[in-house]
Design a protein around this motif. Structure first.
Motif, mmCIF file in Angstrom:
data_model
loop_
_atom_site.group_PDB
_atom_site.id
_atom_site.type_symbol
_atom_site.label_atom_id
_atom_site.label_comp_id
_atom_site.label_asym_id
_atom_site.label_seq_id
_atom_site.Cartn_x
_atom_site.Cartn_y
_atom_site.Cartn_z
ATOM 1 N N HIS A 1 -21.979 -1.879 13.439
ATOM 2 C CA HIS A 1 -21.585 -1.682 12.046
ATOM 3 C C HIS A 1 -20.206 -2.248 11.764
ATOM 4 C CE1 HIS A 1 -25.097 0.758 11.413
ATOM 5 N NE2 HIS A 1 -24.818 1.412 12.529
ATOM 6 N N ARG B 1 -15.370 -2.101 8.908
ATOM 7 C CA ARG B 1 -16.678 -1.472 8.728
ATOM 8 C C ARG B 1 -17.514 -2.322 7.767
ATOM 9 N NH1 ARG B 1 -18.485 3.577 9.750
ATOM 10 N NH2 ARG B 1 -16.367 4.304 10.155
ATOM 11 N N SER B 2 -18.736 -2.673 8.203
ATOM 12 C CA SER B 2 -19.591 -3.515 7.364
ATOM 13 C C SER B 2 -20.370 -2.662 6.390
ATOM 14 C CB SER B 2 -20.556 -4.328 8.235
ATOM 15 O OG SER B 2 -21.448 -3.466 8.906
ATOM 16 N N GLU C 1 -23.727 -1.285 4.472
ATOM 17 C CA GLU C 1 -24.986 -0.829 5.066
ATOM 18 C C GLU C 1 -26.063 -1.900 5.046
ATOM 19 O OE1 GLU C 1 -26.415 2.912 3.727
ATOM 20 O OE2 GLU C 1 -24.404 3.728 3.572
ATOM 21 N N CYS D 1 -18.178 -6.992 5.769
ATOM 22 C CA CYS D 1 -17.488 -5.981 4.970
ATOM 23 C C CYS D 1 -17.586 -6.391 3.495
ATOM 24 C CB CYS D 1 -16.019 -5.878 5.404
ATOM 25 S SG CYS D 1 -15.072 -7.402 5.161
#
Length: 167
Positions: A109, A129-130, A132, A137
């Protein structure tokens, strides 16, 4: 050699005796197994007195019944094998600065936007944080996925401009 009346009669007799086409070909001499099969087919010889290799029916003895246990059958639990490898540690997002993830530290992630030249030692990935739904990102997703541009309307000027390339 051709098929004479004598050879045809011998073929019929050998066929009825249950010899195989290969065995008949050897006894007749000068013909192949396929020639014998073809002649048998043309003569319409179908049934045999006995097959060349009789098939035997094999009867297996039934398995003895399992003895019933005295205790009522309770569901058995299957012991899970002890894992040789410990569970992987969860990915921590301590450093949210871009360019902090390497190929070895990149998690599922984390933003996979490449930063720098892949041939250099300083090459990294964004690492934040990428989102969903994707590998990047929010900031890098906006760069990577841009809305489709509206097509230009082809007018006379556009047509003339495109045709100048071919003149």
């Amino acid at each position: 050699m051709g098929w004479t009346d004598e050879r045809v009669e011998l073929l019929k007799k050998l066929w009825q005796d249950g010899l195989s086409a290969s065995q008949i070909a050897k006894q007749l001499g000068g013909v192949t197994r396929n020639a014998v099969i073809g002649k048998v087919h043309r003569l319409g010889l179908s049934g045999r007195a006995t097959p060349s290799k009789p098939q035997r029916t094999v009867f297996k003895a039934p398995r003895p019944a399992r003895p019933a246990s005295a205790a009522p059958s309770a569901p058995r639990r299957i012991a899970e094998p002890a894992s040789a490898h410990p569970a992987p540690a969860p990915v921590r997002y301590v450093d949210e600065r871009p360019g902090t993830a390497t190929v070895l530290t990149l998690g599922a992630h984390m933003c996979k936007w490449p930063i720098g030249d892949p041939s250099l030692d300083t090459f990294t990935f964004c690492g934040r944080r990428s989102e969903e739904n994707g590998p990047y990102c929010h900031e890098h997703a906006q760069v990577a996925y841009q809305p489709a541009q509206a097509k230009k309307k082809s007018g006379a000027a556009e047509l003339a401009r495109s045709l100048r390339r071919y003149i």
